[in-house]
Design a protein around this motif. Sequence first.
Motif: not given
Lengths: 174, 282
Positions: B16-17, B20-21, B23-25, B27-28, B31, B34, B38-39, B42
């Motif tokens: 689950l972690f 969720l991570e 999805i958030a990554i 999304q970020y 966003s 830049y 960058k991501i 990297r």
Amino acid sequence: MYKYIPYIWLTLSILLLQVFLIDNIDLGSSISVWIRPMIFPLIILLLPVEWKSIWVLIITYLIALTLDLMLGGSGIYVITLLPIALARTTLLYLTTHRTTESGDQTQLLARISVGQLMLYIGVSMLIYHALFFALETLSTASLMRLVVTTLLSTLCSLLLSWPIVRLFTSKVVG
Amino acid sequence: MHRLLEFIKRIYVVLLFVLLESIAIWQYATSSPYTEAKILSRTTAVGGYVSKKITNIDHFFALPGENGMLTHRVAELEQTLERERELLSDYTEESWQRKMTEEGDLHYRYYPARVASMTISHMRNYIVLDKGARDGIKKNMGVITPDKCLVGYIIECSERYSVAMPVLNTEFTMGGSLSMTNYTCSLRWAGESPYHIDIIDVSTYAQIEVGMAVEAWSERLPKGVIVGRIESFEHNAAKTAYSARLKLAADMSALNNVLIVENTHYGEIETLMDNIESQSKP
């Protein structure tokens, strides 16, 4: 249900304090670049360690999602708060050498000294701030600035957290 | 099956972690341009290394085709060289000196690179190339295929890798010109087919026809870089200009070797434009 009320109050108070007070304190542009305190990881750190990890993870996700929506974080609060939620028992063990014992109904946070509690919160806050600022800048070009901002912001967050931790541990955990 | 369920039951919190991570990554990362660049640069620094090793095997099997293309290119260059020799033989000493001084200041430099990884199925695709800042690669350099077809331009560089925005990106912007004419247009990708791109704002005075080549029109690239050939065209709604659909000259699904092009005068042009912009501000 009754036992959850203090935690709901804690969550609401810290979120409102962060969004409406701390984020709006005008330290001047030259200082606010270096100091950006964030006290909301306290909500997760002060949740009972005895709670199941899955519930802590879901609660953290909901809180982080709220922060992302309120502060326009685009996911950065979820990315940084979830590792703290997952690793907090390990962090507690590493800083205090205490673990939850099966059958013991007393809260672990109530059984450790204030110094140990602040050490656990301090280390967690430091990791959180380092994660947050590293992810925000996504650059190693100004590493020294990143380190200084992390240290100053963590220190400031701890100073702001101290009264909350004292009040909460004496009224609720204790 | 029972063991698998037991295993999942044991690690479901971590699963689950990770979910969720992720999805958030994602999304970020999406966003802003830049964070996206960058991501991407990297993560691909690590991923690119692995991909490079894997694609080396592909390169080995692609060698016969590449050899054929290189031979063709050598022949072309030999012909150009021969023409230059003939031209130079007519020069006087004074014009020879002038010519040599001009040629000492190379207008375009070419850096060969290989594709480490790329996507073509998203709205915003990117190409990771195995050359970076330490090889002299900078932002805004053009990227073309060895047979001078447009690929895109560099938007981000790390030490060893660079990320290019290809034509197959809805944020890609560049000018174009109809081959053998002076009529210009704008290139746009609507995010549909990876083999087609659209051109808009072509003057109604242009003698546009199916099969006509469209060249890139940009300070980043030399003249003669082909974008594609017109497959169909029509008037826009107001009948003030043509818009057309091109078949891309470069096969973006089979990119392997590319050339990164540096316009050595780009910085000068950019400074000039910045000066004009700052002067025009009230």
